[in-house]
Design an enzyme around this catalytic site. Structure first.
Site, PDB file in Angstrom:
ATOM      1  CG  ASP A  24      -1.689  -1.322   1.325  1.00 50.13           C
ATOM      2  OD1 ASP A  24      -2.633  -1.500   0.544  1.00 50.13           O
ATOM      3  OD2 ASP A  24      -1.313  -2.179   2.151  1.00 50.13           O
ATOM      4  CD  GLU A 292      -1.582  -2.945  -6.693  1.00 49.61           C
ATOM      5  OE1 GLU A 292      -2.411  -3.595  -6.029  1.00 49.61           O
ATOM      6  OE2 GLU A 292      -1.834  -1.835  -7.188  1.00 49.61           O
TER       7      GLU A 292
HETATM    8  O1  TRH Z   1       4.831  -6.052   0.482  1.00 54.35           O
HETATM    9  P1  TRH Z   1       3.772  -6.576  -0.395  1.00 54.35           P
HETATM   10  O2  TRH Z   1       3.379  -7.957  -0.155  1.00 54.35           O
HETATM   11  O3  TRH Z   1       2.548  -5.658  -0.285  1.00 54.35           O
HETATM   12  C1  TRH Z   1       1.176  -5.871  -0.435  1.00 54.35           C
HETATM   13  C2  TRH Z   1       0.506  -5.542   0.855  1.00 54.35           C
HETATM   14  O4  TRH Z   1       0.557  -6.664   1.658  1.00 54.35           O
HETATM   15  C3  TRH Z   1      -0.909  -5.134   0.659  1.00 54.35           C
HETATM   16  O5  TRH Z   1      -1.654  -5.166   1.849  1.00 54.35           O
HETATM   17  C4  TRH Z   1      -1.550  -5.941  -0.421  1.00 54.35           C
HETATM   18  O6  TRH Z   1      -2.791  -5.444  -0.635  1.00 54.35           O
HETATM   19  C5  TRH Z   1      -0.735  -5.836  -1.661  1.00 54.35           C
HETATM   20  O7  TRH Z   1       0.552  -6.389  -1.429  1.00 54.35           O
HETATM   21  C6  TRH Z   1      -1.354  -6.463  -2.868  1.00 54.35           C
HETATM   22  O8  TRH Z   1       4.264  -6.508  -1.919  1.00 54.35           O
HETATM   23  P2  TRH Z   1       4.502  -5.321  -2.943  1.00 54.35           P
HETATM   24  O9  TRH Z   1       3.220  -4.741  -3.398  1.00 54.35           O
HETATM   25  O10 TRH Z   1       5.370  -5.840  -3.980  1.00 54.35           O
HETATM   26  O11 TRH Z   1       5.278  -4.218  -2.098  1.00 54.35           O
HETATM   27  C7  TRH Z   1       6.606  -4.333  -1.752  1.00 54.35           C
HETATM   28  C8  TRH Z   1       7.281  -2.974  -1.803  1.00 54.35           C
HETATM   29  O12 TRH Z   1       8.561  -3.038  -1.206  1.00 54.35           O
HETATM   30  C9  TRH Z   1       7.495  -2.487  -3.230  1.00 54.35           C
HETATM   31  O13 TRH Z   1       7.181  -1.109  -3.303  1.00 54.35           O
HETATM   32  C10 TRH Z   1       8.964  -2.673  -3.463  1.00 54.35           C
HETATM   33  C11 TRH Z   1       9.495  -2.453  -2.087  1.00 54.35           C
HETATM   34  N1  TRH Z   1      10.827  -3.004  -1.804  1.00 54.35           N
HETATM   35  C12 TRH Z   1      11.840  -2.132  -1.454  1.00 54.35           C
HETATM   36  O14 TRH Z   1      11.634  -0.915  -1.385  1.00 54.35           O
HETATM   37  N2  TRH Z   1      13.071  -2.641  -1.187  1.00 54.35           N
HETATM   38  C13 TRH Z   1      13.347  -3.984  -1.264  1.00 54.35           C
HETATM   39  O15 TRH Z   1      14.501  -4.388  -1.021  1.00 54.35           O
HETATM   40  C14 TRH Z   1      12.273  -4.856  -1.623  1.00 54.35           C
HETATM   41  C15 TRH Z   1      12.535  -6.330  -1.734  1.00 54.35           C
HETATM   42  C16 TRH Z   1      11.037  -4.343  -1.885  1.00 54.35           C
END
Ligand code: TRH
Length: 400
Positions: A24, A292
Site C-alpha cells: 500500500d 502489487e
Molecule cells: O509487500 P507486499 O506484499 O505488499 C502488499 C501488501 O501486503 C498489501 O496489503 C496488499 O494489498 C498488496 O501487497 C497487494 O508486496 P509489494 O506490493 O510488492 O510491495 C513491496 C514494496 O517493497 C514495493 O514497493 C517494493 C518495495 N521493496 C523495497 O523498497 N526494497 C526492497 O529491497 C524490496 C525487496 C522491496
C-alpha cells in the site's frame, strides 16, 4: 487544436493506510514521488504507519509530525478506528485540501477533511485509487463516479490495469534509461554487486526471490540444489530469507548471510530503499515478486518473473492470478509458444497453491522464450501511458 483541460491540478493530498507489508505504501510513495518530481506538483502524503514506510524510505523520521522527503510532504494520520473523532478533528483542523485528493485502496477519508473538501470552491478532484487487477470488469469500472450520499462531492474510481481503458501502471520517465545503463555498464553492475554485499557466481542463473512464506519454497530449493545448473539466489532480508535459512538449518537470515548446498547458493541481500529495488531485478535472469508494486516492477524489468500473489481468504486471488495469466499467455500463444505458456501457468499455480511442487526444469527450459516475451510485453504496456500522468489528465479533464 488540443482540448484545454477543464481544470489545472497542481497539488495533491494522498491518503494511505498500511494494511500489512509494503504494497500500500509502496504504491502511494512511488506515485507521490512521481507527481512531485516529474510533474512539479505539491504533494502531501498522509500515512498511518511510518515504521513500515521507513523500510522503503530509510531517511524518514518516524517521530516527525511533518517532514519533506524527495519533494513530498509527509504527515502522519490515523484511521477512524485508530483515533477518536476529536483527535482526528484536531489533526485536520485548518488543513486546506489540495486540488486533488486520493484515497488509496478505499481507505476512508477523515470526516473533518471531507467536510473541508465539501466547503472548497472549486471542489477538489476526489479519487479512489484501487488495487491493480487484470480482470476484464476493471475496464468497465475504471473512471466510474460515486456521488457522496450527503455532501456535494463526487468520488471517481481509478483502476490501474494492463489494457486500454484502464489507468495503466506506474512507470517513472527515466526508468528505461536507467535500466539500460545498468545492463550495459559493467562498472555499474560491479558497484551494485558491492552494495548487495556479494560477487556474481560465474555461469550461475541469477534469481531474485521476494515472496511471502511459501509452502512450495522447500521443493524449489531442493530442485535448485540438485539441478544441473548453478543457481545464485539473492533474497532480500525478510520472510523468504527466513524460510530459506530455516531450510538450510542455519541460524540467521540477516543481510550478508549466505547458504550453499549442491548447485544452490542463497545469499541474503539488504532490503533496499524503494528507488534501488529495480536494480536487483535488472541484474537477475529470473525474478520472484509478490503483492502489487514489485509485481509491476518485474514487468518493467523485462525478465521472466514469477508472481506470488497476495493471498485472500476466499481464494479471490487465484481469479486475479488467472486473469493476468490469461493476458500474458495470449501473447505467448499468438507467437506459437504454447509450451512456454503452459510451463509458466503450471509454475505460477504451484507457487501459489499450498503444497504443490513447482517444476523448475520445465520452467528453466522456457526462460529464453519467456524473457523475450516479457520484454515485448513491457514495451506494449508502455502504450497505456504512465499511471501518474494518466491520473493527472483524468483529474484535469473529468473533474470540474
Ligand atoms: O509487500 P507486499 O506484499 O505488499 C502488499 C501488501 O501486503 C498489501 O496489503 C496488499 O494489498 C498488496 O501487497 C497487494 O508486496 P509489494 O506490493 O510488492 O510491495 C513491496 C514494496 O517493497 C514495493 O514497493 C517494493 C518495495 N521493496 C523495497 O523498497 N526494497 C526492497 O529491497 C524490496 C525487496 C522491496
Amino acid at each position: 487544436m488540443p482540448t484545454q483541460p477543464d481544470r489545472a491540478i497542481r497539488s495533491w493530498d494522498i491518503f494511505c493506510t498500511v494494511i500489512d507489508n509494503y504494497g500500500d505504501i509502496g504504491v502511494c510513495w512511488r506515485l507521490a514521488r512521481q507527481l512531485a518530481q516529474e510533474h512539479g506538483h505539491a504533494v502531501r502524503l498522509w500515512v498511518d504507519d511510518l515504521t513500515s514506510f521507513a523500510r522503503l524510505a530509510p531517511g524518514l523520521d518516524i517521530a516527525a509530525p511533518e517532514q519533506v522527503l524527495a519533494g513530498v510532504t509527509i504527515r502522519p494520520w490515523r484511521r477512524a478506528d485508530q483515533e477518536s473523532a476529536e483527535e482526528s478533528a484536531a489533526r485536520f483542523a485548518g488543513v486546506a485540501p489540495h486540488d486533488a485528493v486520493i484515497e488509496s485502496f478505499a481507505c476512508d477519508l477523515p470526516a473533518t477533511f471531507l467536510a473541508a473538501m465539501a466547503a472548497c470552491e472549486p471542489k477538489p478532484a476526489w479519487i479512489n485509487l484501487e488495487y491493480m487487477s487484470a480482470e476484464p470488469w476493471v475496464r468497465e469500472h475504471h473512471g466510474m463516479a460515486s456521488p457522496h450520499p450527503r455532501l456535494p462531492l463526487v468520488k471517481y474510481f481509478f483502476f490501474p490495469g494492463f489494457e486500454p481503458g484502464t489507468g495503466g501502471l506506474l512507470r517513472e520517465a527515466m526508468l528505461g534509461m536507467q535500466r539500460e545503463h545498468l545492463r550495459t555498464s559493467p562498472a555499474a553492475q560491479a558497484a551494485l554487486w558491492r552494495r548487495l554485499g556479494f560477487q556474481p557466481i560465474d555461469g550461475a542463473i541469477k534469481v531474485s526471490l521476494f515472496a511471502y512464506a511459501n509452502a512450495a519454497l522447500p521443493a524449489l530449493l531442493a530442485q535448485w540444489r540438485d539441478g544441473p545448473d548453478p543457481v545464485q539466489c539473492l533474497v532480500p532480508a525478510g520472510l523468504a530469507a527466513q524460510q530459506a535459512s530455516e531450510w538450510f538449518g542455519a541460524a540467521g537470515s540477516m543481510a550478508g548471510s549466505a547458504f550453499e548446498c549442491g548447485n544452490l547458493t542463497v545469499q541474503v541481500v539488504p532490503f533496499v530503499r524503494q528507488e534501488h529495488y529495480d536494480e536487483l531485478l535488472w541484474l537477475c535472469d529470473l525474478n520472484f515478486v509478490r503483492g502489487e508494486d514489485s509485481f509491476v516492477r518485474a514487468q518493467w524489468a523485462g525478465r521472466p518473473f514469477v508472481w506470488h500473489i497476495y493471498p485472500q481468504s476466499d481464494a479471490a486471488h487465484m481469479v486475479k492470478l488467472d486473469a493476468f495469466l490469461a493476458l500474458f499467455r495470449h501473447r505467448l500463444e499468438q507467437s506459437g509458444q504454447i509450451e512456454a505458456a503452459n510451463a509458466l501457468s503450471a509454475f505460477w499455480h504451484s507457487w501459489n497453491k499450498d503444497g504443490e511442487s513447482p517444476d523448475w526444469s520445465r520452467l528453466r527450459a522456457c526462460l529464453p522464450v519467456l524473457g523475450a516475451a516479457t520484454e515485448q510485453w513491457q514495451r506494449s504496456l508502455q502504450h497505456l501511458g504512465d499511471l501518474a500522468a494518466n491520473l493527472v489528465a483524468f483529474c484535469e479533464n473529468r473533474v470540474k
